[in-house]
Enzyme design. Structure first.
Site, PDB file in Angstrom:
ATOM      1  N   HIS A  10       3.326  -3.558   6.550  1.00 53.23           N
ATOM      2  CA  HIS A  10       2.134  -2.699   6.498  1.00 53.23           C
ATOM      3  C   HIS A  10       2.038  -1.811   7.732  1.00 53.23           C
ATOM      4  O   HIS A  10       2.544  -2.152   8.801  1.00 53.23           O
ATOM      5  CB  HIS A  10       0.865  -3.556   6.445  1.00 53.23           C
ATOM      6  CG  HIS A  10       0.702  -4.282   5.154  1.00 53.23           C
ATOM      7  ND1 HIS A  10      -0.030  -3.793   4.108  1.00 53.23           N
ATOM      8  CD2 HIS A  10       1.207  -5.478   4.735  1.00 53.23           C
ATOM      9  CE1 HIS A  10       0.008  -4.649   3.094  1.00 53.23           C
ATOM     10  NE2 HIS A  10       0.764  -5.673   3.453  1.00 53.23           N
ATOM     11  N   HIS A  20       0.879  -1.184   0.000  1.00 52.53           N
ATOM     12  CA  HIS A  20       0.000   0.000   0.000  1.00 52.53           C
ATOM     13  C   HIS A  20       0.910   1.226   0.000  1.00 52.53           C
ATOM     14  O   HIS A  20       1.709   1.397   0.923  1.00 52.53           O
ATOM     15  CB  HIS A  20      -0.933  -0.016   1.210  1.00 52.53           C
ATOM     16  CG  HIS A  20      -1.903  -1.166   1.182  1.00 52.53           C
ATOM     17  ND1 HIS A  20      -2.126  -1.980   2.268  1.00 52.53           N
ATOM     18  CD2 HIS A  20      -2.689  -1.634   0.177  1.00 52.53           C
ATOM     19  CE1 HIS A  20      -3.030  -2.902   1.930  1.00 52.53           C
ATOM     20  NE2 HIS A  20      -3.372  -2.709   0.671  1.00 52.53           N
ATOM     21  N   GLU A  44       1.642   3.567   3.095  1.00 45.67           N
ATOM     22  CA  GLU A  44       2.038   2.992   4.390  1.00 45.67           C
ATOM     23  C   GLU A  44       3.568   3.020   4.432  1.00 45.67           C
ATOM     24  O   GLU A  44       4.244   2.138   3.902  1.00 45.67           O
ATOM     25  CB  GLU A  44       1.459   1.580   4.535  1.00 45.67           C
ATOM     26  CG  GLU A  44      -0.066   1.606   4.558  1.00 45.67           C
ATOM     27  CD  GLU A  44      -0.728   0.230   4.622  1.00 45.67           C
ATOM     28  OE1 GLU A  44      -0.020  -0.769   4.858  1.00 45.67           O
ATOM     29  OE2 GLU A  44      -1.959   0.164   4.425  1.00 45.67           O
ATOM     30  N   GLU A  95       2.075  -5.898  10.611  1.00 47.73           N
ATOM     31  CA  GLU A  95       1.176  -4.741  10.642  1.00 47.73           C
ATOM     32  C   GLU A  95       1.540  -3.942  11.886  1.00 47.73           C
ATOM     33  O   GLU A  95       1.466  -4.479  13.001  1.00 47.73           O
ATOM     34  CB  GLU A  95      -0.251  -5.277  10.732  1.00 47.73           C
ATOM     35  CG  GLU A  95      -1.338  -4.282  10.556  1.00 47.73           C
ATOM     36  CD  GLU A  95      -1.592  -3.899   9.104  1.00 47.73           C
ATOM     37  OE1 GLU A  95      -1.464  -2.696   8.824  1.00 47.73           O
ATOM     38  OE2 GLU A  95      -1.910  -4.758   8.278  1.00 47.73           O
TER      39      GLU A  95
END
Length: 317
Positions: free
Chosen positions: A120, A23, A26, A182
């Protein structure tokens, strides 16, 4: 170790990939990959004890600092999308997903990368969360257990999606053993030094675990706490216009992985009423994630579980 769980001998991990910018907004992962590429420039291919491929997964989105260009690339790695014919009208991310599958896969093949660590950020207060697809990948779960013992600055949690690998839609599913890291909270389009540092430490420790495992270290088994994804919950909406009529309740905001019980506040409507939780006790995560508004998700719910994993050692040829 429980008597039923004998020592498991597993193949060495010969190749690893670290991917950032899946992404494009990010930024911790973008800068971890950039830093690793700088390390390689300065010290050559022997910067790490195993061969590591670094990749910016969605370079166009990174350049524009957007999540994606045409569609979310991290939903493009299921078998159906990877095998779809490419035409002039194919979305950019579908083309790029197929390129990445050729580079790091092919998915499900013996040639696939041993491990992809995909990086992420989330706007939710999730600390460090390791996300993967199965409750029986001993390599991934041992890496998670190792990170839980070594990282103390933030909670380290394991999230299992439990989806068949052919339906698994995210980049790390292309490798034999993969997980996404994450880290949050961090606003999209921003890099915070504390969040970056946690992510870099997690990558370095993953490399460290692989090196020790390949060198013959026995990693003791035991129990790993994990959360299994159950379902997603949307915001209250106007039935006609589909616009939001409430926001996450202040008493739920930033409380990712807490136990949500019947009667606990979920949402606060814009006219001031509290919407309460009325179902079985579960744990919410990705609470109020900015990128999930378009997906009509206010948060996910998961169930806490204990996974018992065997001791593992590398298989000798």
């Amino acid at each position: 170790m429980k008597p039923s769980m004998a020592l498991a001998f597993l193949p060495a991990l010969a190749r690893m990939a670290v991917s950032g910018g899946t992404h494009g907004n990010e930024l911790s992962g973008v800068y971890v990959v950039q830093e690793m590429e700088q390390q390689r420039k300065e010290t050559g291919e022997h910067a790490w004890p195993i061969p590591i491929t670094t990749v910016l997964s969605n370079p166009r989105a990174v350049r524009e600092c957007r999540r994606y260009i045409d569609r979310d690339i991290n939903r493009c790695f299921n078998r159906a999308t990877l095998s779809s014919p490419i035409t002039d009208s194919s979305p950019y991310e579908v083309r790029r997903a197929q390129e990445l599958n050729n580079l790091l896969g092919p998915k499900g093949s013996t040639d696939a990368m041993d491990l992809i660590c995909d990086l992420h950020n989330t706007t939710a207060n999730m600390g460090l969360t390791l996300i993967h697809y199965t409750t029986s990948d001993w390599v991934t779960l041992h890496i998670c257990k190792y990170l839980q013992t070594k990282i103390t600055k933030v909670p380290v949690r394991v999230l299992v999606l439990d989806v068949p690998i052919s339906d698994a839609y995210s980049l790390e599913s292309v490798s034999k053993h993969g997980f996404s890291i994450e880290v949050g909270p961090q606003p999209h389009g921003v890099v915070r030094a504390d969040i970056y540092t946690i992510m870099k430490e997690a990558v370095d420790l993953t490399i460290d675990w692989i090196h020790k495992f390949n060198s013959g270290t026995v990693f003791e088994g035991g129990d790993v706490e994990a959360f299994k994804f159950i379902k997603s919950v949307d915001y209250p909406r106007d039935p006609e216009t589909r616009t939001l009529t409430a926001a996450i309740h202040p008493q739920l905001q930033d409380r990712d992985f807490c136990l949500l019980k019947r009667g606990d506040p979920l949402f606060l409507s814009f006219s001031g009423e509290t919407v309460k939780y009325e179902e079985e006790p579960l744990h919410p995560f990705f609470i109020n994630e900015a990128a999930y508004y378009e997906k009509e998700i206010a948060f996910h719910l998961g169930k806490k579980m204990m996974l018992t994993i065997p001791s593992v050692q590398v298989q000798k040829d």
